[in-house]
Design a protein around this motif. Structure first.
Motif, PDB file in Angstrom:
ATOM      1  N   ALA A  83       0.865  -1.177   0.000  1.00 38.85           N
ATOM      2  CA  ALA A  83       0.000   0.000   0.000  1.00 38.85           C
ATOM      3  C   ALA A  83       0.905   1.231   0.000  1.00 38.85           C
ATOM      4  O   ALA A  83       2.081   1.156   0.389  1.00 38.85           O
ATOM      5  CB  ALA A  83      -0.896   0.006   1.239  1.00 38.85           C
ATOM      6  N   MET A  84       0.360   2.346  -0.408  1.00 36.29           N
ATOM      7  CA  MET A  84       1.128   3.584  -0.365  1.00 36.29           C
ATOM      8  C   MET A  84       1.457   3.890   1.090  1.00 36.29           C
ATOM      9  O   MET A  84       0.613   3.756   1.967  1.00 36.29           O
ATOM     10  CB  MET A  84       0.346   4.740  -0.990  1.00 36.29           C
ATOM     11  N   ALA A  85       2.692   4.312   1.332  1.00 32.01           N
ATOM     12  CA  ALA A  85       3.109   4.664   2.686  1.00 32.01           C
ATOM     13  C   ALA A  85       2.469   5.995   3.091  1.00 32.01           C
ATOM     14  O   ALA A  85       2.236   6.870   2.255  1.00 32.01           O
ATOM     15  CB  ALA A  85       4.628   4.761   2.762  1.00 32.01           C
ATOM     16  N   ASP A  86       2.189   6.136   4.368  1.00 34.61           N
ATOM     17  CA  ASP A  86       1.631   7.358   4.914  1.00 34.61           C
ATOM     18  C   ASP A  86       2.608   8.513   4.692  1.00 34.61           C
ATOM     19  O   ASP A  86       3.827   8.340   4.799  1.00 34.61           O
ATOM     20  CB  ASP A  86       1.379   7.163   6.412  1.00 34.61           C
ATOM     21  N   ALA A  87       2.071   9.695   4.412  1.00 34.04           N
ATOM     22  CA  ALA A  87       2.898  10.873   4.118  1.00 34.04           C
ATOM     23  C   ALA A  87       3.898  11.173   5.224  1.00 34.04           C
ATOM     24  O   ALA A  87       5.064  11.509   4.957  1.00 34.04           O
ATOM     25  CB  ALA A  87       2.008  12.090   3.870  1.00 34.04           C
ATOM     26  N   LYS A  88       3.485  11.047   6.474  1.00 33.10           N
ATOM     27  CA  LYS A  88       4.397  11.315   7.594  1.00 33.10           C
ATOM     28  C   LYS A  88       5.540  10.305   7.631  1.00 33.10           C
ATOM     29  O   LYS A  88       6.678  10.648   7.940  1.00 33.10           O
ATOM     30  CB  LYS A  88       3.640  11.305   8.912  1.00 33.10           C
ATOM     31  N   VAL A  89       5.231   9.076   7.293  1.00 34.31           N
ATOM     32  CA  VAL A  89       6.259   8.035   7.251  1.00 34.31           C
ATOM     33  C   VAL A  89       7.249   8.337   6.123  1.00 34.31           C
ATOM     34  O   VAL A  89       8.461   8.220   6.300  1.00 34.31           O
ATOM     35  CB  VAL A  89       5.625   6.639   7.069  1.00 34.31           C
ATOM     36  N   VAL A  90       6.727   8.728   4.975  1.00 33.80           N
ATOM     37  CA  VAL A  90       7.592   9.058   3.834  1.00 33.80           C
ATOM     38  C   VAL A  90       8.568  10.164   4.224  1.00 33.80           C
ATOM     39  O   VAL A  90       9.775  10.056   3.998  1.00 33.80           O
ATOM     40  CB  VAL A  90       6.759   9.478   2.601  1.00 33.80           C
ATOM     41  N   GLN A  91       8.048  11.225   4.806  1.00 36.79           N
ATOM     42  CA  GLN A  91       8.895  12.352   5.179  1.00 36.79           C
ATOM     43  C   GLN A  91       9.902  11.963   6.258  1.00 36.79           C
ATOM     44  O   GLN A  91      11.066  12.350   6.202  1.00 36.79           O
ATOM     45  CB  GLN A  91       8.046  13.550   5.610  1.00 36.79           C
ATOM     46  N   SER A  92       9.477  11.160   7.225  1.00 39.49           N
ATOM     47  CA  SER A  92      10.358  10.735   8.302  1.00 39.49           C
ATOM     48  C   SER A  92      11.468   9.820   7.793  1.00 39.49           C
ATOM     49  O   SER A  92      12.639   9.992   8.138  1.00 39.49           O
ATOM     50  CB  SER A  92       9.535  10.018   9.374  1.00 39.49           C
ATOM     51  N   ARG A  93      11.111   8.837   6.982  1.00 32.22           N
ATOM     52  CA  ARG A  93      12.097   7.873   6.489  1.00 32.22           C
ATOM     53  C   ARG A  93      13.031   8.478   5.455  1.00 32.22           C
ATOM     54  O   ARG A  93      14.204   8.129   5.395  1.00 32.22           O
ATOM     55  CB  ARG A  93      11.406   6.642   5.906  1.00 32.22           C
ATOM     56  N   SER A  94      12.500   9.366   4.616  1.00 33.89           N
ATOM     57  CA  SER A  94      13.320   9.919   3.529  1.00 33.89           C
ATOM     58  C   SER A  94      14.121  11.142   3.954  1.00 33.89           C
ATOM     59  O   SER A  94      15.221  11.373   3.461  1.00 33.89           O
ATOM     60  CB  SER A  94      12.442  10.286   2.327  1.00 33.89           C
ATOM     61  N   GLY A  95      13.538  11.954   4.829  1.00 32.75           N
ATOM     62  CA  GLY A  95      14.171  13.212   5.190  1.00 32.75           C
ATOM     63  C   GLY A  95      13.811  14.346   4.249  1.00 32.75           C
ATOM     64  O   GLY A  95      14.352  15.446   4.353  1.00 32.75           O
TER      65      GLY A  95
END
Length: 156
Positions: A83-95
């Motif tokens: 599934a698409m990752a949650d926006a907060k997770v994307v920002q946290s994991r990617s920086g």
């Protein structure tokens, strides 16, 4: 410079940096880049993060003219479903902020799958790590930097 651009330069990878004005009201980042840079949308690729479970993430890099096929992405990853990752997770994991998520130099790297259509071009455009900044890079160089692979993951 951004972590993505710094990584390319540190590793001696040839890139061209393209900056353009980002309209803060525009959330269609890929199409905005295509229009601003005068490049066909098939050649500009967006970075999308998916999750197979709470600990298994991957990046799907597809043309902005298409969408990520989640079934094909799951197959490429060797899992049953994503599934698409949650926006907060994307920002946290990617920086990176959404709309400026580069496929390179993430805080917490994860496997990268580049749609095979990228092989049609000598260079493609991906986010350089912030809104209004793209880098032009050879698809093979992108895979070298990310330990990524080509996969059939886009649908048009």
């Amino acid at each position: 410079m951004t972590p993505a651009i710094n990584l390319c330069r540190e590793r001696g990878i040839d890139i061209v940096v393209h900056e353009f004005h980002h309209d803060p009201n525009n959330t269609n980042y890929g199409q905005e880049a295509a229009q601003a840079l005068g490049i066909e949308a098939d050649r500009i690729f967006k970075t999308l993060m998916v999750a197979a479970d709470a600990r298994t993430f991957a990046l799907g890099i597809v043309p902005v003219s298409g969408t990520l096929d989640l079934k094909h992405m799951a197959t490429a990853m060797g899992v049953k479903k994503v599934a698409m990752a949650d926006a907060k997770v994307v920002q946290s994991r990617s920086g990176y902020l959404l709309g400026g998520v580069s496929p390179l130099a993430h805080k917490r790297p994860c496997p990268l799958f580049l749609d095979e259509s990228a092989q049609l071009y000598d260079t493609i455009f991906v986010s350089g790590g912030k809104r209004g900044l793209d880098i032009e890079i050879a698809p093979d160089d992108l895979l070298t930097l990310s330990d990524g692979v080509f996969a059939d993951i886009a649908c048009f």
